[in-house]
Design a protein around this motif. Structure first.
Motif, short mmCIF file in Angstrom:
data_model
loop_
_atom_site.label_atom_id
_atom_site.label_comp_id
_atom_site.label_asym_id
_atom_site.label_seq_id
_atom_site.Cartn_x
_atom_site.Cartn_y
_atom_site.Cartn_z
N LYS A 1 -0.80 1.46 -9.17
CA LYS A 1 -1.92 0.94 -9.94
C LYS A 1 -3.19 0.94 -9.10
CE LYS A 1 1.01 -0.30 -13.21
NZ LYS A 1 1.16 0.47 -14.46
N ALA A 2 -4.32 1.20 -9.75
CA ALA A 2 -5.62 0.96 -9.13
C ALA A 2 -6.05 -0.46 -9.50
CB ALA A 2 -6.64 1.97 -9.63
N VAL A 3 -6.51 -1.22 -8.51
CA VAL A 3 -6.83 -2.63 -8.73
C VAL A 3 -8.21 -2.92 -8.16
CG1 VAL A 3 -6.10 -5.02 -8.40
CG2 VAL A 3 -4.38 -3.20 -8.51
N LEU A 4 -9.05 -3.61 -8.96
CA LEU A 4 -10.33 -4.13 -8.49
C LEU A 4 -10.26 -5.64 -8.53
CD1 LEU A 4 -13.32 -3.77 -7.64
CD2 LEU A 4 -13.91 -3.82 -10.07
N VAL A 5 -10.47 -6.29 -7.37
CA VAL A 5 -10.39 -7.74 -7.27
C VAL A 5 -11.77 -8.26 -6.87
CG1 VAL A 5 -9.28 -9.71 -6.18
CG2 VAL A 5 -7.99 -7.59 -6.55
N ILE A 6 -12.38 -9.06 -7.75
CA ILE A 6 -13.62 -9.76 -7.42
C ILE A 6 -13.22 -11.10 -6.84
CG2 ILE A 6 -15.76 -10.73 -8.33
CD1 ILE A 6 -15.64 -8.64 -10.56
N SER A 7 -13.61 -11.36 -5.60
CA SER A 7 -13.08 -12.53 -4.91
C SER A 7 -14.03 -12.98 -3.81
CB SER A 7 -11.71 -12.21 -4.31
OG SER A 7 -11.23 -13.28 -3.55
N HIS A 8 -13.90 -14.26 -3.44
CA HIS A 8 -14.58 -14.82 -2.27
C HIS A 8 -13.59 -15.29 -1.21
CE1 HIS A 8 -17.85 -15.25 -5.35
NE2 HIS A 8 -18.60 -14.90 -4.31
N ASP A 9 -12.31 -15.04 -1.43
CA ASP A 9 -11.28 -15.50 -0.50
C ASP A 9 -11.19 -14.55 0.69
OD1 ASP A 9 -10.62 -17.67 -2.11
OD2 ASP A 9 -9.24 -16.48 -3.30
N ASP A 10 -12.09 -14.74 1.69
CA ASP A 10 -12.15 -13.78 2.79
C ASP A 10 -10.88 -13.78 3.64
OD1 ASP A 10 -12.54 -16.28 3.86
OD2 ASP A 10 -14.47 -15.84 4.77
N ARG A 11 -10.11 -14.85 3.62
CA ARG A 11 -8.90 -14.87 4.44
C ARG A 11 -7.81 -13.95 3.89
NH1 ARG A 11 -5.52 -20.37 3.76
NH2 ARG A 11 -4.08 -19.04 4.91
N TYR A 12 -8.00 -13.46 2.66
CA TYR A 12 -6.99 -12.58 2.05
C TYR A 12 -7.47 -11.13 1.92
CZ TYR A 12 -4.67 -16.93 0.73
OH TYR A 12 -4.05 -18.18 0.75
N PHE A 13 -8.61 -10.81 2.50
CA PHE A 13 -9.13 -9.45 2.35
C PHE A 13 -8.23 -8.40 2.99
CE2 PHE A 13 -13.81 -10.98 1.88
CZ PHE A 13 -13.54 -11.32 0.56
N ASP A 14 -7.34 -8.83 3.85
CA ASP A 14 -6.42 -7.86 4.46
C ASP A 14 -5.41 -7.31 3.45
OD1 ASP A 14 -5.18 -10.31 4.15
OD2 ASP A 14 -3.84 -10.00 5.87
N ALA A 15 -5.36 -7.89 2.24
CA ALA A 15 -4.45 -7.40 1.21
C ALA A 15 -5.01 -6.17 0.51
CB ALA A 15 -4.18 -8.50 0.18
N GLY A 16 -6.28 -5.83 0.77
CA GLY A 16 -6.91 -4.70 0.10
C GLY A 16 -6.99 -3.47 0.97
N ASP A 17 -7.35 -2.36 0.34
CA ASP A 17 -7.53 -1.10 1.05
C ASP A 17 -8.99 -0.87 1.43
OD1 ASP A 17 -4.76 -0.03 0.79
OD2 ASP A 17 -5.22 -0.22 -1.34
N ARG A 18 -9.90 -1.48 0.74
CA ARG A 18 -11.31 -1.38 1.12
C ARG A 18 -12.05 -2.60 0.58
NH1 ARG A 18 -14.03 3.14 -2.93
NH2 ARG A 18 -12.94 2.48 -4.83
N LEU A 19 -13.20 -2.85 1.18
CA LEU A 19 -14.00 -4.02 0.85
C LEU A 19 -15.42 -3.56 0.55
CD1 LEU A 19 -14.29 -7.13 0.72
CD2 LEU A 19 -14.80 -7.08 3.16
#
Length: 544
Positions: A502-520
């Protein structure tokens, strides 16, 4: 709108009209039989009795048939109108629906549709009583044409007064119709703003008295004034009728042959005609109110434009989705000016998780709506596997996406694929999100929606996953969640979606979890800038 409904129900309406006309004719003929029986000899009375009985039975049958058909027509019109309005709203451009507002749609579905339906119920009554009045005038002509001329003069004066009153009354009814759209918005605020109203007593009282109360009074005053004018004009018509009766009985009918029969006939016909005339005059305002409501419905359905055209077969997968020079302008309340998003150049591929950050009002949700096809770019192109997305296939393009926006709506059932398999998959996801003790999926429906906002968001996440679309959008999904569910979302759900391609776009402010993504990605004042391709965690640390 009225013409459309009449065309769609013309057969049933034709039968109702014929039955109403026959009922009116039977009623007038009954009066004529009564007048003849009063002066008939014994031999003629027997024949008159059989004719009277036949006419009475005929009037009963035709009146009942007309009434039943009119009720069926009213319910058909109400159902058809609501279906048409709902279909037009669902097929309209999303931005148009936002601008239209829920209050006007609710008003059209409830009050205006009911008024139009009532018109169909009143049509047989209007026709029936109109036939009675016309037939009574014909019977008057048979009794004395001089009296008929006087009746025409009286009816002309009454019609002129009624027409002038009619114009003023319609203005008030139109104003009430416009004010009612706003009233429905305040009705919704009673429930949507229940928490805020209960936390502030003065605000609650002011809303009740100055906002909701004034809106209710505005609708009441305009509608009551309009209907009162109709009632006053109807009373004027009734006065003219009784004045005419007195004129005929004491002035116009002099010493003429067969005076007793003529006087009796006029007395009977007048007494019989007064009630149908009253009913006719009282039903005309209902027809006018229906006309005003039909105009409001037509205005609303015209505002939201034509239906979305049919396109190709909806895609179920994609290799590359790109935004090329996409721009979008909208009014920004915080700065009180128009805000421009873009130009945006961005691409997505399956099996990637993208985080989008930015301050409030930077355009993150607008970008998500553009990406999902809910908004149409004013400039630039969205391309799917190298092919531009056009207006014709925009609805097909939207079928790639599932989304949980911050202002999401949760339906009470799984509308996309109900069945045993979806029940089992849904209950497994509910258990994963610790909701199995609160809600279950049974026969494609949720057992309850009496949940907290955080729990409702978890339920919306379950729905989005069950839809099994290739692209998922989560707009501040974790904002209302406890830390344990944030862990589940970022470290279990997102990796599982990535593994599923799946392609996923997450709008978030939880910077401690940004390692769960492929790009920021960061969005500042409508401008997009990439921070890091991978791993995002190091990019955030470097930025800090």
């Amino acid at each position: 709108m009225l013409a459309l409904l009449l065309r769609q129900s013309r057969r049933r309406m034709l039968v109702a009209v014929i039955a109403s006309v026959l009922s009116g004719l039977c009623g007038v003929l009954l009066v004529a039989q009564i007048n003849s029986a009063l002066s008939a000899d014994e031999a003629a009375r027997t024949q008159l009795a059989w004719t009277f009985a036949a006419l009475a039975v005929g009037m009963m049958i035709t009146r009942a048939l007309a009434a039943m058909l009119s009720e069926q027509l009213g319910q058909y019109a109400l159902a058809r109108l609501r279906h048409v309005i709902a279909a037009r709203v669902m097929a309209a451009d999303f931005r148009q629906v936002e601008q239209l507002g829920s209050a006007r749609v609710q008003s059209a579905l409830a009050e205006h549709s009911t008024n139009v339906a009532q018109f169909f119920v009143s049509v047989p009554a209007i026709l029936n009583n109109a036939v009675v009045v016309l037939a009574c005038l014909v019977y008057m002509a048979l009794l004395s044409w001089q009296v008929l001329l006087a009746a025409v003069v009286v009816i002309g004066l009454g019609s002129l007064g009624y027409h002038l009153a009619h114009l003023r009354a319609l203005g008030h009814l139109s104003a009430a119709s416009v004010a009612q759209d706003g009233l429905f918005g305040y009705f919704r605020a009673l429930t949507d703003g229940a928490k805020e109203l209960r936390l502030h007593r003065d605000k609650r009282q002011r809303f009740l008295d100055d906002v909701l109360g004034q809106s209710i009074e505005s609708v009441r005053h305009a509608r009551a004034t309009g209907m009162s004018i109709f009632v006053a004009s109807a009373s004027w018509g009734n006065f003219l009728i009784y004045a005419f009766i007195g004129l005929v009985l004491f002035v116009l009918v002099g010493d003429v042959p067969d005076r007793a029969r003529i006087m009796t006939g006029f007395a009977l016909i007048f007494v019989y005609m007064v009630t149908p005339l009253e009913v006719l005059l009282m039903n005309i305002p209902r027809a006018n109110l229906a006309r005003v409501s039909a105009a409001r419905i037509e205005e609303i359905t015209t505002d939201i434009g034509a239906e979305t055209p049919a396109g190709r077969t909806a895609p179920t997968q994609f290799r590359r989705l790109s935004l090329q020079g996409v721009r979008h302008r909208y009014y920004h309340e915080q700065s009180d000016e128009f805000f421009e998003l873009g130009p945006i150049d961005l691409a997505f591929s399956p099996g990637t998780v993208t985080f989008l950050i930015g301050g409030n009002g930077s355009g993150k949700t607008t970008l998500a709506k553009l990406l999902a096809g809910l908004y149409t770019p004013e400039e630039g192109t969205i391309c799917l596997d190298g092919e531009p997305v056009t207006e014709r296939d925009r609805d097909d393009y939207r079928q790639l996406f599932s989304a949980v926006f911050s202002d999401f709506h949760l339906f009470d059932r799984l509308l996309e694929a109900p069945g045993t398999a979806s029940d089992e998959a849904g209950n497994r996801l509910l258990a994963r999100l610790h909701l199995q003790h609160k809600v279950q999926v049974r026969n494609g429906a949720f057992t309850t929606q009496a949940l907290s906002q955080g729990q409702r968001k978890r339920l919306a996440l379950v729905v989005a996953c069950l839809e099994d679309r290739p692209f998922l959008i989560f707009d501040e999904w974790a904002a209302d969640q406890d830390p344990v569910f944030k862990e589940v979302f970022y470290h279990e759900v997102l990796p599982a979606l990535r593994e599923q391609g799946k392609a996923v776009l997450v709008i978030s402010h939880d910077d401690r979890y940004f390692d769960a993504g492929d790009r920021l990605l960061r969005l500042d004042s409508g401008r997009l800038s990439p921070l890091q391709a991978a791993p995002p965690a190091r990019a955030v640390l470097a930025e800090n």
